[in-house]
Design a protein around this motif. Structure first.
Motif, PDB file in Angstrom:
ATOM      1  N   GLY A   1       0.794  -1.217   0.000  1.00 16.39           N
ATOM      2  CA  GLY A   1       0.000   0.000   0.000  1.00 16.39           C
ATOM      3  C   GLY A   1       0.831   1.274   0.000  1.00 16.39           C
ATOM      4  N   GLU A   2       2.140   1.131  -0.167  1.00 14.91           N
ATOM      5  CA  GLU A   2       3.015   2.304  -0.228  1.00 14.91           C
ATOM      6  C   GLU A   2       2.835   3.048  -1.550  1.00 14.91           C
ATOM      7  OE1 GLU A   2       7.019   0.960   0.418  1.00 14.91           O
ATOM      8  OE2 GLU A   2       6.436  -0.170   2.196  1.00 14.91           O
ATOM      9  N   LEU A   3       2.459   2.322  -2.582  1.00 13.13           N
ATOM     10  CA  LEU A   3       2.121   2.921  -3.881  1.00 13.13           C
ATOM     11  C   LEU A   3       0.652   2.650  -4.139  1.00 13.13           C
ATOM     12  CD1 LEU A   3       5.117   1.891  -6.186  1.00 13.13           C
ATOM     13  CD2 LEU A   3       4.526   4.187  -5.426  1.00 13.13           C
ATOM     14  N   THR A   4      -0.070   3.686  -4.510  1.00 16.97           N
ATOM     15  CA  THR A   4      -1.504   3.537  -4.718  1.00 16.97           C
ATOM     16  C   THR A   4      -1.884   3.924  -6.143  1.00 16.97           C
ATOM     17  OG1 THR A   4      -1.877   5.776  -3.903  1.00 16.97           O
ATOM     18  CG2 THR A   4      -2.025   3.977  -2.294  1.00 16.97           C
ATOM     19  N   SER A   5      -3.083   3.617  -6.488  1.00 16.03           N
ATOM     20  CA  SER A   5      -3.609   3.893  -7.817  1.00 16.03           C
ATOM     21  C   SER A   5      -3.411   5.358  -8.207  1.00 16.03           C
ATOM     22  CB  SER A   5      -5.104   3.557  -7.834  1.00 16.03           C
ATOM     23  OG  SER A   5      -5.693   3.970  -9.027  1.00 16.03           O
TER      24      SER A   5
END
Length: 118
Positions: free
Chosen positions: A28-32
């Protein structure tokens, strides 16, 4: 997000980068919609060839985790996190079962990587 390379690793640099991006999506460190550094910027910061970074980005694009947009760079896709959700669910079940059996995760990992898993 901080990407690092391990020059002593047997994994190619492009695969190290792709793995780290995958892990960041899963965690979840990079999101959409989030943008990654341009291939040029990342290559310069890691002191690697730009084509190595592009190779990693293209691999992730082929997996459906990134969109490569001319002029906008690499962007995390809307369904990137969902992409791994069924696998994460299965892995949680495996981890729970291994704990119940008293089996260390290193043994589970060895079973996963073995060509002849019983």
């Amino acid at each position: 997000m901080l990407l690092r390379i391990d020059t002593s690793s047997s994994l190619p640099i492009f695969e190290q980068l792709a793995t780290q991006v995958r892990q960041a999506v899963i965690a979840g460190e990079l999101t959409s919609g989030e943008r990654l550094p341009s291939a040029r910027e990342l290559a310069e910061s890691l002191d690697v060839n730009q084509h190595t970074v592009l190779h990693a980005y293209q691999l992730l694009r082929d997996e459906g985790l990134l969109e490569l947009r001319r002029g906008r760079g690499a962007v995390v896709t809307a369904h990137a996190a969902e992409h791994y959700e069924p696998l994460l669910t299965a892995l949680r079940a495996v981890r729970t079962e291994a704990a119940a059996l008293g089996l260390p995760l290193s043994a589970v990992a060895a079973m996963l990587t073995s060509e002849e898993t019983p």
